[in-house]
Design a protein around this motif. Structure first.
Motif, PDB file in Angstrom:
ATOM      1  N   TYR A  47      29.693  16.075  -8.418  1.00 51.64           N
ATOM      2  CA  TYR A  47      30.586  17.093  -7.885  1.00 51.64           C
ATOM      3  C   TYR A  47      32.058  16.795  -8.179  1.00 51.64           C
ATOM      4  O   TYR A  47      32.869  16.588  -7.261  1.00 51.64           O
ATOM      5  CB  TYR A  47      30.406  17.222  -6.369  1.00 51.64           C
ATOM      6  CG  TYR A  47      29.012  17.535  -5.904  1.00 51.64           C
ATOM      7  CD1 TYR A  47      28.155  18.354  -6.648  1.00 51.64           C
ATOM      8  CD2 TYR A  47      28.537  17.016  -4.702  1.00 51.64           C
ATOM      9  CE1 TYR A  47      26.874  18.645  -6.215  1.00 51.64           C
ATOM     10  CE2 TYR A  47      27.250  17.307  -4.252  1.00 51.64           C
ATOM     11  CZ  TYR A  47      26.429  18.127  -5.010  1.00 51.64           C
ATOM     12  OH  TYR A  47      25.155  18.411  -4.568  1.00 51.64           O
ATOM     13  N   GLN A  49      34.248  18.733  -8.841  1.00 52.68           N
ATOM     14  CA  GLN A  49      35.099  19.813  -8.307  1.00 52.68           C
ATOM     15  C   GLN A  49      35.543  19.541  -6.877  1.00 52.68           C
ATOM     16  O   GLN A  49      36.422  20.238  -6.359  1.00 52.68           O
ATOM     17  CB  GLN A  49      34.358  21.154  -8.392  1.00 52.68           C
ATOM     18  CG  GLN A  49      33.210  21.346  -7.405  1.00 52.68           C
ATOM     19  CD  GLN A  49      31.880  20.832  -7.926  1.00 52.68           C
ATOM     20  OE1 GLN A  49      31.824  19.873  -8.693  1.00 52.68           O
ATOM     21  NE2 GLN A  49      30.806  21.471  -7.516  1.00 52.68           N
ATOM     22  N   PHE A  50      34.931  18.555  -6.223  1.00 47.23           N
ATOM     23  CA  PHE A  50      35.299  18.218  -4.846  1.00 47.23           C
ATOM     24  C   PHE A  50      36.069  16.906  -4.812  1.00 47.23           C
ATOM     25  O   PHE A  50      35.523  15.857  -5.150  1.00 47.23           O
ATOM     26  CB  PHE A  50      34.045  18.094  -3.972  1.00 47.23           C
ATOM     27  CG  PHE A  50      33.248  19.373  -3.857  1.00 47.23           C
ATOM     28  CD1 PHE A  50      33.881  20.583  -3.617  1.00 47.23           C
ATOM     29  CD2 PHE A  50      31.873  19.364  -3.983  1.00 47.23           C
ATOM     30  CE1 PHE A  50      33.156  21.768  -3.505  1.00 47.23           C
ATOM     31  CE2 PHE A  50      31.134  20.535  -3.878  1.00 47.23           C
ATOM     32  CZ  PHE A  50      31.780  21.743  -3.642  1.00 47.23           C
ATOM     33  N   ASP A  51      37.329  16.951  -4.388  1.00 47.07           N
ATOM     34  CA  ASP A  51      38.114  15.723  -4.321  1.00 47.07           C
ATOM     35  C   ASP A  51      37.945  15.059  -2.950  1.00 47.07           C
ATOM     36  O   ASP A  51      37.186  15.534  -2.093  1.00 47.07           O
ATOM     37  CB  ASP A  51      39.593  15.987  -4.634  1.00 47.07           C
ATOM     38  CG  ASP A  51      40.259  16.936  -3.634  1.00 47.07           C
ATOM     39  OD1 ASP A  51      39.737  17.112  -2.507  1.00 47.07           O
ATOM     40  OD2 ASP A  51      41.318  17.489  -3.969  1.00 47.07           O
ATOM     41  N   SER A  53      39.749  15.015  -0.414  1.00 44.11           N
ATOM     42  CA  SER A  53      40.190  15.786   0.750  1.00 44.11           C
ATOM     43  C   SER A  53      39.248  16.947   1.086  1.00 44.11           C
ATOM     44  O   SER A  53      39.419  17.616   2.100  1.00 44.11           O
ATOM     45  CB  SER A  53      41.596  16.347   0.512  1.00 44.11           C
ATOM     46  OG  SER A  53      41.577  17.291  -0.553  1.00 44.11           O
ATOM     47  N   SER A  54      38.256  17.183   0.239  1.00 44.02           N
ATOM     48  CA  SER A  54      37.301  18.272   0.471  1.00 44.02           C
ATOM     49  C   SER A  54      36.333  17.898   1.584  1.00 44.02           C
ATOM     50  O   SER A  54      36.177  16.708   1.916  1.00 44.02           O
ATOM     51  CB  SER A  54      36.516  18.553  -0.808  1.00 44.02           C
ATOM     52  OG  SER A  54      35.651  17.449  -1.107  1.00 44.02           O
ATOM     53  N   PRO A  55      35.657  18.876   2.190  1.00 44.82           N
ATOM     54  CA  PRO A  55      34.663  18.552   3.217  1.00 44.82           C
ATOM     55  C   PRO A  55      33.601  17.578   2.713  1.00 44.82           C
ATOM     56  O   PRO A  55      33.183  16.678   3.450  1.00 44.82           O
ATOM     57  CB  PRO A  55      34.056  19.919   3.561  1.00 44.82           C
ATOM     58  CG  PRO A  55      35.162  20.892   3.290  1.00 44.82           C
ATOM     59  CD  PRO A  55      35.860  20.342   2.080  1.00 44.82           C
ATOM     60  N   TRP A  56      33.173  17.749   1.447  1.00 47.22           N
ATOM     61  CA  TRP A  56      32.173  16.830   0.892  1.00 47.22           C
ATOM     62  C   TRP A  56      32.759  15.428   0.750  1.00 47.22           C
ATOM     63  O   TRP A  56      32.136  14.440   1.129  1.00 47.22           O
ATOM     64  CB  TRP A  56      31.662  17.342  -0.456  1.00 47.22           C
ATOM     65  CG  TRP A  56      30.793  16.340  -1.171  1.00 47.22           C
ATOM     66  CD1 TRP A  56      31.116  15.614  -2.271  1.00 47.22           C
ATOM     67  CD2 TRP A  56      29.465  15.927  -0.801  1.00 47.22           C
ATOM     68  NE1 TRP A  56      30.078  14.785  -2.629  1.00 47.22           N
ATOM     69  CE2 TRP A  56      29.050  14.963  -1.741  1.00 47.22           C
ATOM     70  CE3 TRP A  56      28.594  16.292   0.221  1.00 47.22           C
ATOM     71  CZ2 TRP A  56      27.793  14.338  -1.681  1.00 47.22           C
ATOM     72  CZ3 TRP A  56      27.343  15.678   0.286  1.00 47.22           C
ATOM     73  CH2 TRP A  56      26.960  14.715  -0.654  1.00 47.22           C
ATOM     74  N   LYS A  58      35.168  14.070   2.372  1.00 46.08           N
ATOM     75  CA  LYS A  58      35.351  13.474   3.703  1.00 46.08           C
ATOM     76  C   LYS A  58      34.022  13.032   4.304  1.00 46.08           C
ATOM     77  O   LYS A  58      33.945  11.994   4.973  1.00 46.08           O
ATOM     78  CB  LYS A  58      36.040  14.477   4.628  1.00 46.08           C
ATOM     79  CG  LYS A  58      37.494  14.736   4.279  1.00 46.08           C
ATOM     80  CD  LYS A  58      38.107  15.786   5.204  1.00 46.08           C
ATOM     81  CE  LYS A  58      39.569  16.040   4.868  1.00 46.08           C
ATOM     82  NZ  LYS A  58      40.157  17.101   5.721  1.00 46.08           N
ATOM     83  N   THR A 333      27.196  20.871   4.615  1.00 42.71           N
ATOM     84  CA  THR A 333      27.102  20.571   3.183  1.00 42.71           C
ATOM     85  C   THR A 333      26.429  21.712   2.434  1.00 42.71           C
ATOM     86  O   THR A 333      26.921  22.187   1.405  1.00 42.71           O
ATOM     87  CB  THR A 333      26.319  19.271   2.947  1.00 42.71           C
ATOM     88  OG1 THR A 333      27.051  18.186   3.502  1.00 42.71           O
ATOM     89  CG2 THR A 333      26.117  19.020   1.457  1.00 42.71           C
ATOM     90  N   THR A 336      28.603  24.746   2.188  1.00 42.29           N
ATOM     91  CA  THR A 336      29.637  24.579   1.159  1.00 42.29           C
ATOM     92  C   THR A 336      29.068  24.787  -0.239  1.00 42.29           C
ATOM     93  O   THR A 336      29.670  25.450  -1.081  1.00 42.29           O
ATOM     94  CB  THR A 336      30.263  23.176   1.252  1.00 42.29           C
ATOM     95  OG1 THR A 336      30.914  23.037   2.517  1.00 42.29           O
ATOM     96  CG2 THR A 336      31.279  22.948   0.135  1.00 42.29           C
TER      97      THR A 336
END
Length: 414
Positions: A47, A49-51, A53-56, A58, A333, A336
């Motif tokens: 992923y 695309q998820f940094d 700070s993203s919900p994933w 975190k 998750t 999202t």
């Protein structure tokens, strides 16, 4: 089991043949010093695309904190992730926990680099059988799915209404083809899908192939020929555009989103885009040839634990996996990622929160893993000849029968 160089090289070839079907840095190995119950644990996922700070991002960090360690997360493109996992295993520095696309699980197992969930003491009883089946080899599961996505038919309510088509009337291939004929007669476009010469093309063809009763070990059976003939009939009649040969699932969606098509075969992951499309839409399951819902392929990822030299690390890795796959974590998750949860309890909550997920829950219930049924690492050697046959037939190069005869001969050599 320690993987040999030969098995790793063979596995690298297989992973290279599998492309990502879901939303898709260098990593650090897990051979850190200190106590296994503390320090840093490595986690790889597909992923990028998820940094952090993203919900994933975190969630991954929080699961490490709850396990008493720091998690160093690295995100790769799906295919790159599989290749790097195999190389890391060869070098003895595989990550502690890894999230991988479900068709890759069997390849990594054959290379000897994944641990069984039973050896780790992970409980998978609540996981829907066909979902965990994509990561089950010889009766043993080698990971825990975080969710699943699959395919269905989106339809444009306005286009169907103008053509005098009731979506509830579509029960099988014949009634769908009649609907496409009416839509074309009304001056609109019929159906768009992806028939590109990659795994995406195979992924989209499988519901029709399986919906005819096709068997992946017999590509050129009468059932397989019927499925390919259906697609060819649609393209030849102008019910489907010729550019399906180049369409990815993304470009196919973009065509449907223009509002001029009656149907678009696409996945759960497009729900967010569907709500932004600007027209009323509905969803029906892909029909089987003679009625009912066709089996559809499961997409989605498994949380896995690679083999470690220091087996004391498994206890913490288990805690991280349990945290990532708990009901409390799965709900946000899967929301999202636009995934259907792998457990009935979370699925029920998803549908309560978003009733539009109901047809997708039904579709996933009828889905199959591409590597299930004992295919395992044989699947890539079948899929590539299959998508090549689809290309050949739809372009007019060969008849459906001849194209699938060639495909079966190619698959049979592997």
């Amino acid at each position: 089991m320690i993987p040999t160089r030969r098995t790793l090289l063979a596995a690298l070839t297989a992973v290279g043949a599998l492309a990502s079907l879901t939303a898709c840095g260098g990593g650090s190995g897990s051979s850190g010093a200190g106590h296994a119950s503390s320090g840093t644990y490595t986690f790889w996922d597909p992923y990028p695309q998820f940094d952090a700070s993203s919900p994933w991002g975190k969630l991954v960090s929080d699961c490490g904190t709850k396990a008493g360690v720091k998690v160093k997360r690295t995100a790769y493109d799906t295919t790159d992730l599989g290749n790097k996992a195999l190389l890391a295993a060869q070098q003895g520095n595989a990550p502690d926990v890894m999230l991988v696309d479900n068709p890759v699980v069997s390849t990594l197992v054959e290379a000897g680099i994944l641990t069984k969930t039973s050896d780790l003491g992970l409980d998978t009883k609540s996981i829907q059988k066909n979902i965990i089946g994509a990561g089950t080899i010889d009766g043993s599961a080698y990971g825990v799915p975080i969710g699943a996505n699959t395919l269905a038919l989106y339809y444009n309510k306005k286009v169907l209404s103008a053509a005098g088509v009731d979506p509830a009337s579509i029960k099988d291939w014949a009634s769908l083809t009649v609907a496409l004929k009416k839509v074309k007669a009304a001056g609109k476009k019929g159906i768009t899908f992806s028939a590109i010469n990659t795994e995406e093309g195979s992924f989209q063809f499988l519901p029709w192939f399986w919906g005819a009763g096709g068997d992946l070990t017999k590509l050129n059976s009468a059932q397989g020929v019927a499925a390919l003939s259906l697609w060819k009939q649609w393209v030849d009649a102008g019910y489907a555009p010729k550019d399906v040969l180049q369409n990815t699932q993304t470009t196919s969606w973009q065509e449907f989103a223009t509002g001029t098509y009656a149907f678009g075969e696409n996945g759960t992951w497009q729900l967010g885009n569907a709500d932004k499309a600007g027209f009323d839409y509905g969803i029906i399951n892909v029909p089987a040839q003679n009625g009912g819902s066709a089996p559809v392929p499961t997409g989605g990822e498994f949380v896995t634990v690679p083999v470690q030299k220091d087996t004391a690390r498994y206890d913490v890795s288990k805690k991280i996996v349990e945290c990532l796959t708990s009901d409390a974590s799965l709900l946000p998750t899967d929301t999202t990622l636009m995934y259907v949860a792998p457990t009935a309890a979370v699925q029920a909550t998803q549908v309560k929160q978003n009733p539009k997920l109901k047809p997708w829950v039904d579709a996933v219930a009828a889905a199959r893993g591409r590597t299930s049924g004992g295919l395992g690492t044989k699947y890539p050697t079948i899929s590539q000849p299959m998508w090549t046959a689809v290309q050949s037939a739809l372009s007019g190069g060969k008849s459906p029968q001849a194209a699938l005869d060639t495909a079966q001969a190619s698959a049979g050599k592997n």
